[in-house]
Design a protein around this motif. Structure first.
Motif, PDB file in Angstrom:
ATOM      1  N   PHE A   1     -15.755 -36.203   2.719  1.00  0.00           N
ATOM      2  CA  PHE A   1     -16.837 -36.868   1.983  1.00  0.00           C
ATOM      3  C   PHE A   1     -17.144 -36.078   0.718  1.00  0.00           C
ATOM      4  O   PHE A   1     -16.846 -34.881   0.607  1.00  0.00           O
ATOM      5  N   SER A   2     -17.715 -36.793  -0.215  1.00  0.00           N
ATOM      6  CA  SER A   2     -18.151 -36.182  -1.455  1.00  0.00           C
ATOM      7  C   SER A   2     -19.388 -36.941  -1.899  1.00  0.00           C
ATOM      8  O   SER A   2     -19.329 -38.129  -2.179  1.00  0.00           O
ATOM      9  N   ALA A   3     -20.516 -36.277  -1.881  1.00  0.00           N
ATOM     10  CA  ALA A   3     -21.778 -36.943  -2.185  1.00  0.00           C
ATOM     11  C   ALA A   3     -22.278 -36.518  -3.559  1.00  0.00           C
ATOM     12  O   ALA A   3     -22.305 -35.343  -3.879  1.00  0.00           O
ATOM     13  N   VAL A   4     -22.638 -37.508  -4.352  1.00  0.00           N
ATOM     14  CA  VAL A   4     -23.219 -37.231  -5.664  1.00  0.00           C
ATOM     15  C   VAL A   4     -24.721 -37.441  -5.555  1.00  0.00           C
ATOM     16  O   VAL A   4     -25.187 -38.462  -5.064  1.00  0.00           O
ATOM     17  N   LEU A   5     -25.472 -36.454  -5.985  1.00  0.00           N
ATOM     18  CA  LEU A   5     -26.929 -36.506  -5.855  1.00  0.00           C
ATOM     19  C   LEU A   5     -27.573 -36.740  -7.204  1.00  0.00           C
ATOM     20  O   LEU A   5     -27.037 -36.337  -8.230  1.00  0.00           O
ATOM     21  N   PRO A   6     -28.730 -37.367  -7.168  1.00  0.00           N
ATOM     22  CA  PRO A   6     -29.495 -37.435  -8.412  1.00  0.00           C
ATOM     23  C   PRO A   6     -29.884 -36.013  -8.831  1.00  0.00           C
ATOM     24  O   PRO A   6     -30.131 -35.164  -7.977  1.00  0.00           O
ATOM     25  N   THR A   7     -29.890 -35.739 -10.108  1.00  0.00           N
ATOM     26  CA  THR A   7     -30.248 -34.397 -10.572  1.00  0.00           C
ATOM     27  C   THR A   7     -31.759 -34.223 -10.498  1.00  0.00           C
ATOM     28  O   THR A   7     -32.510 -34.969 -11.126  1.00  0.00           O
ATOM     29  N   PRO A   8     -32.200 -33.238  -9.706  1.00  0.00           N
ATOM     30  CA  PRO A   8     -33.639 -33.025  -9.595  1.00  0.00           C
ATOM     31  C   PRO A   8     -34.172 -32.266 -10.801  1.00  0.00           C
ATOM     32  O   PRO A   8     -33.404 -31.790 -11.636  1.00  0.00           O
ATOM     33  N   GLY A   9     -35.471 -32.157 -10.889  1.00  0.00           N
ATOM     34  CA  GLY A   9     -36.094 -31.444 -11.994  1.00  0.00           C
ATOM     35  C   GLY A   9     -35.843 -29.953 -11.918  1.00  0.00           C
ATOM     36  O   GLY A   9     -35.234 -29.440 -10.979  1.00  0.00           O
TER      37      GLY A   9
END
Ligand SMILES: [Ca+2]
Ligand SMILES: [Ca+2]
Ligand SMILES: [Ca+2]
Length: 137
Positions: free
Chosen positions: A50-58
């Motif tokens: 698997f490879s998960a892309v996350l929203p960039t946090p602050g």
């Protein structure tokens, strides 16, 4: 975040839940080809990466944790791993002066937020002693 996982009950790909700062951020399926996994567990095939892309946090320190979602027997969703990472604040440039702050404390907070990444970018500490805007109350 990436890795691989499988559930011993099934050769099918299983779900992975990725948490950002303790909140569910991404649900993905570990169905990418990982021939190296199939080499070790031939009965399960290769579709377990698997490879998960996350929203960039602050800006700040964050944690990301991945859990394998159990199928069949078993009641827990094993944690695959956790990682801490730091997002740097954007460089504010020299866009403030001491008279933009009401108190030394407020200026110091601003200074402390950016100094580790960009130094004294707004020139609030002319004498370089780590204390910003001494002239403020
Ligand atoms: Ca299971
Ligand atoms: Ca300035
Ligand atoms: Ca100073």
């Amino acid at each position: 975040m990436q890795g691989w996982t499988l559930d011993p009950e099934t050769p099918a790909s299983i779900d992975v839940h990725v948490y950002l700062d303790g909140r569910l951020a991404t649900v993905t399926t570990a169905d990418r080809s990982r021939p190296d996994v199939a080499d070790v567990y031939p009965a399960y095939g290769a579709a377990h990466g698997f490879s998960a892309v996350l929203p960039t946090p602050g800006a700040g320190v964050h944690s990301v944790c991945a859990f394998a979602i159990n199928v069949g027997d078993g009641t827990t969703n094993p944690q695959l791993g956790c990682r801490q990472f730091t997002v740097a604040p954007a460089n504010p440039g020299d866009d403030v002066d001491c008279n933009d702050f009401a108190t030394q404390r407020a200026a110091q907070e601003w200074f402390n937020r950016y100094y580790p990444y960009y130094g004294d970018v707004a020139r609030l500490d002319g004498n370089n002693d780590g204390r910003a805007c001494e002239s403020l109350p």
